[in-house]
Design a protein around this motif. Structure first.
Motif, mmCIF file in Angstrom:
data_model
loop_
_atom_site.group_PDB
_atom_site.id
_atom_site.type_symbol
_atom_site.label_atom_id
_atom_site.label_comp_id
_atom_site.label_asym_id
_atom_site.label_seq_id
_atom_site.Cartn_x
_atom_site.Cartn_y
_atom_site.Cartn_z
ATOM 1 N N SER A 1 0.830 -1.201 0.000
ATOM 2 C CA SER A 1 0.000 0.000 0.000
ATOM 3 C C SER A 1 0.863 1.249 0.000
ATOM 4 C CB SER A 1 -0.913 0.006 1.232
ATOM 5 O OG SER A 1 -0.137 0.187 2.411
ATOM 6 N N GLU A 2 0.264 2.356 -0.410
ATOM 7 C CA GLU A 2 0.987 3.619 -0.379
ATOM 8 C C GLU A 2 1.302 4.033 1.051
ATOM 9 O OE1 GLU A 2 -0.591 6.791 -2.639
ATOM 10 O OE2 GLU A 2 -0.561 5.685 -4.538
ATOM 11 N N ASP A 3 0.439 3.677 1.995
ATOM 12 C CA ASP A 3 0.721 3.985 3.397
ATOM 13 C C ASP A 3 1.994 3.271 3.857
ATOM 14 O OD1 ASP A 3 -1.456 5.621 3.625
ATOM 15 O OD2 ASP A 3 -2.752 4.115 4.572
ATOM 16 N N GLU A 4 2.132 2.016 3.457
ATOM 17 C CA GLU A 4 3.325 1.262 3.825
ATOM 18 C C GLU A 4 4.570 1.898 3.212
ATOM 19 O OE1 GLU A 4 5.235 -3.241 3.266
ATOM 20 O OE2 GLU A 4 3.174 -2.805 2.620
ATOM 21 N N VAL A 5 4.468 2.307 1.942
ATOM 22 C CA VAL A 5 5.598 2.958 1.277
ATOM 23 C C VAL A 5 5.951 4.252 1.994
ATOM 24 C CG1 VAL A 5 6.398 4.035 -0.851
ATOM 25 C CG2 VAL A 5 5.036 1.940 -0.961
ATOM 26 N N ALA A 6 4.917 5.031 2.344
ATOM 27 C CA ALA A 6 5.151 6.316 2.994
ATOM 28 C C ALA A 6 5.837 6.147 4.341
ATOM 29 C CB ALA A 6 3.829 7.064 3.155
ATOM 30 N N ARG A 7 5.401 5.156 5.121
ATOM 31 C CA ARG A 7 6.022 4.918 6.424
ATOM 32 C C ARG A 7 7.484 4.507 6.272
ATOM 33 N NH1 ARG A 7 0.980 2.461 7.436
ATOM 34 N NH2 ARG A 7 1.888 0.390 7.068
ATOM 35 N N TRP A 8 7.751 3.642 5.285
ATOM 36 C CA TRP A 8 9.129 3.203 5.068
ATOM 37 C C TRP A 8 10.023 4.367 4.652
ATOM 38 C CZ3 TRP A 8 11.473 2.445 -0.007
ATOM 39 C CH2 TRP A 8 12.781 1.948 0.070
ATOM 40 N N VAL A 9 9.574 5.156 3.697
ATOM 41 C CA VAL A 9 10.367 6.298 3.232
ATOM 42 C C VAL A 9 10.655 7.246 4.384
ATOM 43 C CG1 VAL A 9 10.289 8.376 1.799
ATOM 44 C CG2 VAL A 9 9.672 6.162 0.812
ATOM 45 N N SER A 10 9.637 7.498 5.219
ATOM 46 C CA SER A 10 9.793 8.434 6.335
ATOM 47 C C SER A 10 10.729 7.902 7.416
ATOM 48 C CB SER A 10 8.431 8.746 6.948
ATOM 49 O OG SER A 10 7.572 9.330 5.998
ATOM 50 N N SER A 11 10.929 6.587 7.444
ATOM 51 C CA SER A 11 11.776 5.988 8.483
ATOM 52 C C SER A 11 13.258 5.987 8.119
ATOM 53 C CB SER A 11 11.327 4.548 8.748
ATOM 54 O OG SER A 11 11.683 3.691 7.656
ATOM 55 N N LEU A 12 13.591 6.296 6.888
ATOM 56 C CA LEU A 12 14.988 6.214 6.460
ATOM 57 C C LEU A 12 15.823 7.284 7.161
ATOM 58 C CD1 LEU A 12 14.386 5.481 2.672
ATOM 59 C CD2 LEU A 12 15.127 3.871 4.445
ATOM 60 N N PRO A 13 17.075 6.961 7.505
ATOM 61 C CA PRO A 13 17.861 7.846 8.365
ATOM 62 C C PRO A 13 18.579 8.984 7.668
ATOM 63 C CG PRO A 13 19.087 5.842 7.937
ATOM 64 C CD PRO A 13 17.737 5.664 7.286
ATOM 65 N N VAL A 14 18.409 9.125 6.356
ATOM 66 C CA VAL A 14 19.044 10.222 5.618
ATOM 67 C C VAL A 14 17.963 10.968 4.844
ATOM 68 C CG1 VAL A 14 21.241 8.987 5.400
ATOM 69 C CG2 VAL A 14 19.501 8.761 3.600
ATOM 70 N N PRO A 15 18.236 12.194 4.407
ATOM 71 C CA PRO A 15 17.250 12.922 3.602
ATOM 72 C C PRO A 15 16.870 12.150 2.338
ATOM 73 C CG PRO A 15 18.979 14.401 4.331
ATOM 74 C CD PRO A 15 19.430 13.014 4.689
ATOM 75 N N VAL A 16 15.565 12.158 2.021
ATOM 76 C CA VAL A 16 15.044 11.415 0.878
ATOM 77 C C VAL A 16 14.220 12.357 0.006
ATOM 78 C CG1 VAL A 16 13.548 9.532 0.105
ATOM 79 C CG2 VAL A 16 14.952 9.247 2.159
ATOM 80 N N VAL A 17 14.464 12.317 -1.301
ATOM 81 C CA VAL A 17 13.593 12.961 -2.284
ATOM 82 C C VAL A 17 12.802 11.864 -2.987
ATOM 83 C CG1 VAL A 17 13.489 14.261 -4.447
ATOM 84 C CG2 VAL A 17 15.049 14.981 -2.635
ATOM 85 N N VAL A 18 11.487 11.994 -2.980
ATOM 86 C CA VAL A 18 10.606 11.027 -3.629
ATOM 87 C C VAL A 18 10.457 11.427 -5.092
ATOM 88 C CG1 VAL A 18 8.315 9.987 -3.644
ATOM 89 C CG2 VAL A 18 9.395 10.611 -1.465
ATOM 90 N N LEU A 19 10.804 10.514 -5.986
ATOM 91 C CA LEU A 19 10.852 10.791 -7.420
ATOM 92 C C LEU A 19 9.661 10.166 -8.141
ATOM 93 C CD1 LEU A 19 12.671 11.869 -9.813
ATOM 94 C CD2 LEU A 19 13.647 9.556 -9.881
#
Length: 376
Positions: free
Chosen positions: A139-157
């Protein structure tokens, strides 16, 4: 050239640049890319380089002085064909000016592989990540939680994530705008209905469908067929049969224009139409959504073209801005100040506008890029 000589060339290139692509080294040396990948694998086993997808990365201890100032940035995309290679080239072009060093990972639309690629990049010490996350089988919620948990800055492409991931920077193509360009152009040519052939297995598909439905209402168009298209390379005959059904439904509803996602599907639709005794654009106007090979179709395709290289440059600028903010904050903390010296931390959601390249398949007399639609 003997293996030792090739490997020495690889090591010298890595010392100079910090990373290499196997395809570039193969071109330089006039050998196959398979040969260079074997050399990289051997150097990786001996602990002299780090093998990554598409090439190699110098070990931290072996990176030359000229690269000491470069920031290591990870890039994970779902595919190494069509749209994303151009995005990567845009990032590569911008990297020297932004003092960035890129390391690439390909997920092939598999969530587990995507996570392992990201974990590997984090182990290599990347300071930031640009990720086009796969939403297949999660799900997109699962993706969003994972991306937000990463320990470095992330740009979603090329994705639009909600929830906690809204606080990440985003860079993507405005597909609603791209559909509006196509629909308004066809209306300007006198069409009163526009069908849609949609390859639904991509994250882009929902935006195309939403835009097509909204523009059909906005422009006062008559109802027209919407047909879901299979991938094609898995069963070419099945794709041709579905495209023939789309054409038949268009003819039955007096629809003489169709928007087709992707350009590969549109090119095959033109072939199927000819086999059915129809001519494009005389009997059916065709606009492709995607423009990788549109100009090479039997009838050169009018196509919506995403600004892939610009998108890559924008995404890299966003992640470097965020990394500089984080590093500036750390430097300030070390100095006893609570105020970051880097860029501000306000999240950016950047939309880049695609263009419409007008060719023969829509029946327009003039060729070129369409103007921006009014009020969109």
């Amino acid at each position: 050239m003997l293996p030792h000589a090739r490997q020495q060339y690889l090591l010298r290139s890595l010392e100079l640049h910090g990373s290499v692509r196997s395809s570039s080294i193969a071109d330089d040396l006039g050998v196959s890319e398979v040969t260079i990948r074997r050399d990289i694998a051997e150097l990786d086993r001996s602990g002299q380089v780090t093998k990554v997808h598409g090439g190699a990365l110098a070990l931290r201890s072996s990176v030359g002085r000229g690269d000491a100032h470069r920031t290591l940035i990870g890039l994970v995309v779902p595919s190494d064909v069509t749209h994303f290679p151009e995005v990567v080239r845009g990032m590569e072009a911008a990297a020297p000016g932004l003092r960035a060093q890129l390391v690439l990972g390909i997920s092939h639309y598999h969530a587990d592989l995507e996570r392992s690629r990201v974990d590997r990049l984090l182990q290599l010490g990347v300071r930031g990540l640009v990720i086009a996350p796969t939403t297949r089988d999660r799900s997109e919620d699962e993706v969003a939680r994972w991306v937000s948990s990463l320990p470095v800055p992330v740009v979603v492409l090329e994705r639009h994530l909600t929830g906690p991931a809204r606080m990440n920077d985003h860079a993507r193509t405005d597909h609603l705008h791209g559909v509006a360009l196509a629909m308004e152009h066809l209306v300007s040519l006198g069409h009163t209905s526009v069908g849609l052939g949609l390859f639904e297995r991509t994250p882009t598909a929902r935006w195309i469908r939403t835009g097509w439905e909204a523009d059909t209402r906005r422009l006062g168009l008559s109802p027209a067929p919407l047909v879901a298209l299979p991938k094609g390379d898995e069963d070419p005959l099945a794709l041709r049969l579905v495209l023939a059904q789309l054409i038949e439904q268009c003819l039955a509803s007096s629809t003489r224009a169709v928007l087709v996602h992707t350009d590969d599907h549109a090119a095959i639709l033109v072939q199927v139409a000819h086999e059915m005794g129809l001519e494009v654009p005389r009997d059916l106007a065709v606009v492709a959504y995607d423009s990788q090979y549109a100009e090479l179709a039997d009838v050169p395709l009018t196509a919506v073209s995403a600004p892939a290289r610009d998108l890559g440059r924008e995404a890299l600028a966003l992640v470097m801005r965020r990394v500089n903010h984080v590093m500036g904050g750390r430097e300030s903390d070390d100095a006893g100040s609570s105020t970051a010296t880097g860029a501000d931390s306000t999240p950016r959601h950047v939309l880049l506008l695609p263009r419409l390249d007008i060719r023969e398949s829509c029946g327009a007399r003039e060729q070129g890029s369409a103007k921006q639609p009014d009020g969109h």
